[in-house]
Design an enzyme around this catalytic site. Structure first.
Site, PDB file in Angstrom:
ATOM      1  CB  CYS A  60     -23.516  38.977  19.498  1.00  0.00           C
ATOM      2  SG  CYS A  60     -24.654  40.414  19.125  1.00  0.00           S
TER       3      CYS A  60
ATOM      4  CG  ASP B 294      -3.932  38.250  -9.081  1.00  0.00           C
ATOM      5  OD1 ASP B 294      -3.604  39.008  -8.049  1.00  0.00           O
ATOM      6  OD2 ASP B 294      -5.185  37.916  -9.095  1.00  0.00           O
TER       7      ASP B 294
ATOM      8  CG  ASP C 127     -11.410  38.106   1.741  1.00  0.00           C
ATOM      9  OD1 ASP C 127     -11.319  39.578   1.602  1.00  0.00           O
ATOM     10  OD2 ASP C 127     -11.126  37.226   0.518  1.00  0.00           O
TER      11      ASP C 127
ATOM     12  CB  CYS D 117     -28.291  40.697  20.430  1.00  0.00           C
ATOM     13  SG  CYS D 117     -28.167  41.402  18.612  1.00  0.00           S
TER      14      CYS D 117
ATOM     15  CG  HIS E  24     -25.604  42.115  15.460  1.00  0.00           C
ATOM     16  ND1 HIS E  24     -26.206  41.061  16.067  1.00  0.00           N
ATOM     17  CD2 HIS E  24     -26.047  42.295  13.933  1.00  0.00           C
ATOM     18  CE1 HIS E  24     -27.136  40.741  15.139  1.00  0.00           C
ATOM     19  NE2 HIS E  24     -26.870  41.175  13.889  1.00  0.00           N
TER      20      HIS E  24
ATOM     21  N   GLY F 205      -2.425  43.333  -5.150  1.00  0.00           N
ATOM     22  CA  GLY F 205      -2.485  43.521  -6.707  1.00  0.00           C
ATOM     23  C   GLY F 205      -3.966  44.251  -6.870  1.00  0.00           C
ATOM     24  CG  PHE F 206      -8.706  44.154  -5.854  1.00  0.00           C
ATOM     25  CD1 PHE F 206      -9.462  43.668  -6.789  1.00  0.00           C
ATOM     26  CD2 PHE F 206      -9.281  45.205  -4.749  1.00  0.00           C
ATOM     27  CE1 PHE F 206     -10.698  44.288  -7.051  1.00  0.00           C
ATOM     28  CE2 PHE F 206     -10.580  45.522  -4.835  1.00  0.00           C
ATOM     29  CZ  PHE F 206     -11.313  45.234  -5.951  1.00  0.00           C
TER      30      PHE F 206
ATOM     31  CG  ASP G 171      -4.542  41.806  -0.036  1.00  0.00           C
ATOM     32  OD1 ASP G 171      -3.734  42.173   0.180  1.00  0.00           O
ATOM     33  OD2 ASP G 171      -5.616  42.390  -0.162  1.00  0.00           O
ATOM     34  CB  SER G 172      -0.606  39.664  -4.023  1.00  0.00           C
ATOM     35  OG  SER G 172      -1.700  40.403  -4.681  1.00  0.00           O
TER      36      SER G 172
ATOM     37  N   GLY H  86     -11.168  37.830  -9.275  1.00  0.00           N
ATOM     38  CA  GLY H  86     -12.204  38.471 -10.465  1.00  0.00           C
ATOM     39  C   GLY H  86     -13.556  38.273 -10.347  1.00  0.00           C
TER      40      GLY H  86
ATOM     41  CD  GLN I 268      -7.883  37.377 -11.371  1.00  0.00           C
ATOM     42  OE1 GLN I 268      -9.264  37.586 -11.603  1.00  0.00           O
ATOM     43  NE2 GLN I 268      -7.582  37.837 -10.221  1.00  0.00           N
TER      44      GLN I 268
ATOM     45  CB  CYS J  55     -28.027  37.737  17.703  1.00  0.00           C
ATOM     46  SG  CYS J  55     -26.335  37.952  17.586  1.00  0.00           S
TER      47      CYS J  55
END
Length: 394
Positions: A322, A163, A282, A325, A351, A112-113, A109-110, A232, A205, A320
């Site tokens: 995994c 952004d 994500d 489990c 899990h 920014g957030f 990511d940039s 956003g 945005q 499951c």
């Protein structure tokens, strides 16, 4: 050799290292899409959930675990990596892939957030965002050019435009000012982008205002980029408001490019937003919930610390497959968590990541078989019933 810089206002870009292939569109009455993202580090089947590796690691699990889980792509965080260990060091070590021993695709990511979430410790100007490090108090500046420089040094397959992510509750006047600045920043990102190692995605945005969303989509998509993201959302609005916004915004993005919904979300969020045409997601939710003792299962959410599981011999999720489990009981998982053992975080994270990645595999299969509308309805109804039952038995 780097591409020659474009003149101001020129929206043409060089051929991308990342290419999206649209394989199938659901025929059951949804906008769900099945695709494939071709990257320098291999293909990514979409729709996809991307585990978040904030500082160069997905918390609680190793790259070998991620390969076993078949995580096709992971994230790194520009803000955190620029502060520690520093992008220069990562570049010296051969880039982020080599530094963390990950040879599959990666997105950064940039930053920014994270910068804008500092609130009292940052100031936004036309140049960029001036902020104070949460680690040592240093005063730093993150500009569109610096964000691109850092991300290209890290060497991610996909990098994000810098952004501003204003809260959806901001006034319309502020949102309009913010969007105009984000568009100007996008053009500066494009000029700074060398295109030699990474592919740049733009970010749309506009809060919950449909008119602003449409306007900003047109501005951002006027620049021909390898992909586009919706930013956003999931920043305080209700799930219903987010779904309405995504249902409107996602189809506005180009059909032949990947559509990425940033920072989302819960299993129901993923299933619902795929229905509206989103390809990439994500979120820190699987690993964060795991560290707090909340497991996602086919039977609903499981709070493993509860005393009711102290003598339960069943796995966390009987359905499951995994590692957790297959090998451990709820009683043991609860014991580890209550005792504060590090192993609890790892087993819970394995899990939850398995649950999210398996869900997306099921999503892809349902789209390919033109039965996504029924799949999504059934999933939401089951989730509502499970949550009602969990609330009733608390």
């Amino acid at each position: 050799m780097a591409e020659p810089r474009k003149e101001k206002g020129d929206t043409r870009v060089a051929p991308s290292l990342v290419r999206y292939e649209l394989l199938h569109e659901d025929a059951s009455g949804t906008r769900a899409r099945r695709g494939r993202l071709h990257t320098p580090h291999g293909p990514v089947e979409t729709p996809i959930f991307m585990p978040v590796g904030t500082v160069g690691s997905v918390k609680g699990v190793g790259p070998d675990d991620l390969l076993t889980l078949d995580a096709q792509i992971i994230l790194g965080n520009t803000y955190h990596l620029m502060l520690r260990p520093g992008d220069d060091l990562v570049g010296h070590m051969g880039g982020l892939h080599r530094f963390i021993s990950w040879d599959r695709p990666m997105l950064t990511d940039s930053g920014g957030f994270q910068v804008f979430s500092l609130s009292e410790k940052r100031k936004i100007t036309e140049e960029g965002a001036a902020f104070q490090s949460h680690l040592d108090g240093r005063h730093l500046m993150l500009s569109p050019e610096r964000s691109i420089e850092i991300q290209e040094t890290l060497g991610a397959d996909i990098i994000m435009a810098f952004d501003e992510c204003p809260p959806s509750t901001e006034s319309r006047a502020y949102l309009e000012k913010s969007l105009a600045r984000t568009t100007r920043w996008l053009h500066r990102c494009v000029k700074a982008w060398s295109r030699e190692r990474s592919s740049l995605f733009g970010i749309v945005q506009g809060g919950l205002d449909q008119e602003l969303r449409k306007r900003h989509t047109e501005e951002v998509c006027a620049v021909d980029l390898p992909g586009y993201a919706l930013g956003g959302y999931a920043v305080g609005e209700t799930p219903e408001a987010m779904y309405e916004g995504v249902a409107y915004s996602a189809p506005l993005l180009p059909r032949d490019k990947p559509r990425y919904l940033m920072g989302v979300g819960t299993p129901v969020d993923l299933v619902t937003c795929v229905e509206h045409g989103v390809d990439m997601f994500d979120c820190v939710l699987p690993t964060r919930c795991a560290r707090n003792g909340l497991l996602f299962t086919s039977e609903g959410k499981l709070v493993i610390r509860n005393a009711t599981w102290a003598r339960d011999e069943r796995p966390a999720d009987p359905a499951c497959s995994c590692y957790t489990c297959r090998n451990f009981s709820r009683a043991y998982l609860r014991h580890l968590f209550v005792a504060g053992e590090i192993l609890a975080m790892r087993l819970n994270s394995l899990h939850n990541l398995h649950y999210f990645l398996t869900l997306m595999k099921q999503v892809r299969e349902a789209i390919a078989q033109d039965r996504y509308a029924q799949f999504a309805r059934d999933f939401r109804e089951r989730a509502r019933a499970q949550e009602t039952e969990r609330t009733r038995t608390k």
